[in-house]
Design an enzyme around this catalytic site. Structure first.
Site, short mmCIF file in Angstrom:
data_model
loop_
_atom_site.label_atom_id
_atom_site.label_comp_id
_atom_site.label_asym_id
_atom_site.label_seq_id
_atom_site.Cartn_x
_atom_site.Cartn_y
_atom_site.Cartn_z
N TYR A 133 -7.56 40.56 11.66
CA TYR A 133 -6.70 40.90 10.53
C TYR A 133 -5.86 42.12 10.93
CZ TYR A 133 -5.70 42.20 5.59
OH TYR A 133 -5.12 42.53 4.39
N LYS A 163 -4.37 37.12 11.41
CA LYS A 163 -3.68 37.30 10.12
C LYS A 163 -2.70 38.44 10.34
CE LYS A 163 -4.48 38.42 5.23
NZ LYS A 163 -3.53 39.57 5.11
#
Length: 308
Positions: A133, A163
């Site tokens: 992330y 992400k």
């Protein structure tokens, strides 16, 4: 992992305790708007304000109640690596993927440290796809993700992608083309979804997909049809949505409050986020009506319960 993935809110009762009973209708609402999955316990889900046990409870509730054919990704990152490993192990048999952002207090100073951190977490759920992330505005881990892709792909067996929550479109483009698109690069800046489309983006994770999924799918279809004027106009409406709510006290809390207008009372937000009153929501609705935004919301949108 394609299409819109909603970064979900942590549902709560009025006293601030978790309200897990609403997870099932929450999932049905997202699925009815063609949202392809949920990203739980992330920034939108107030993970930093939840205990490790509460994060586990949220994971379990979504695992038991998610709609069919619906992706579930759980964020397990933590400043304490031991806690992150525990969360990853707990999620192993419950989700379709796990993700972790970098520690954000004692910040990482090298890609080597980031790789070590991610490897430690990923190996605790070896059968589950792992996503890094990337959100440097909050973590300070501002590395080029193309460099991390090369390292992670060789050293983390279950590494699945990133992400990508940053506006660095040059680096994003490189990541999209890495090894002919072997990894999923999920774009995470809702206000710039349109900008990701020329680079071949096919998956997006964001908080506004809770509210504006029909609008974003129209952006995508307009782009594919070559109608850039309409796509741009729709993207501007999405930006207005975010900026208006953000000015009311920060988007995390105000966006959560807005979900009440879809029949989903997800409760208050924990400190320091702001929870909007009915009167405040009524003011917001008037602002959105002026720009023609209300007609682009899901059919569940209803202001009947507002007192303002």
């Amino acid at each position: 992992m394609k299409d819109l993935i909603a970064a979900t809110y942590a549902p709560m009762h009025k006293d601030g305790s978790l309200n897990l009973d609403i997870v099932k209708p929450y999932g049905k609402f997202l699925k009815s708007n063609k949202v392809a999955g949920a990203f739980v316990n992330g920034s939108t889900g107030d993970f930093v304000s939840l205990s490790t046990d509460e994060r586990k409870q949220v994971t379990e509730a979504w695992s038991k109640n998610k709609p069919s054919d619906f992706h579930l990704v759980c964020h397990v990152g933590h400043n304490n690596l031991r806690e992150a490993r525990e969360l990853a192990s707990h999620a192993e048999d419950k989700v379709d993927g796990i993700a972790a952002l970098a520690p954000y207090y004692f910040r990482l100073n090298s890609l080597g440290k980031l790789l070590e951190y991610c490897s430690e977490i990923a190996q605790c759920a070896p059968k589950t796809p792992f996503y890094y992330y990337h959100i440097p505005v909050l973590t300070g881990a501002n590395f080029q993700m193309i460099d991390f892709l090369e390292m992670a792909g060789e050293n983390i067996p279950n590494f699945a992608g990133i992400k990508y929550t940053q506006s660095n479109l040059i680096d994003f483009q490189k990541c999209m083309g890495f090894k002919n698109g072997s990894y999923k690069i999920l774009f995470g800046v809702d206000e710039q979804l349109l900008s990701s489309l020329p680079y071949g983006a096919e998956g997006w994770v964001g908080s506004t997909y809770n509210h504006l999924a029909p609008l974003y799918y129209q952006i995508i279809s307009s782009f594919k049809a070559g109608d850039m004027e309409r796509a741009t106009n729709l993207q501007q409406k999405a930006v207005h949505f975010v900026e208006t709510l953000d000015k009311m006290g920060g988007f995390n809390g105000t966006g959560k409050s807005f979900m009440r207008l879809f029949g989903l009372d997800l409760g208050p937000s924990r400190f320091p986020h702001t929870t909007l009153s009915d009167n405040q929501l009524a003011t917001v609705v008037k602002s959105f009506d002026k720009i023609g935004l209300l007609s682009l919301l899901s059919p569940e949108f209803n202001t009947g319960s507002l007192k303002g």
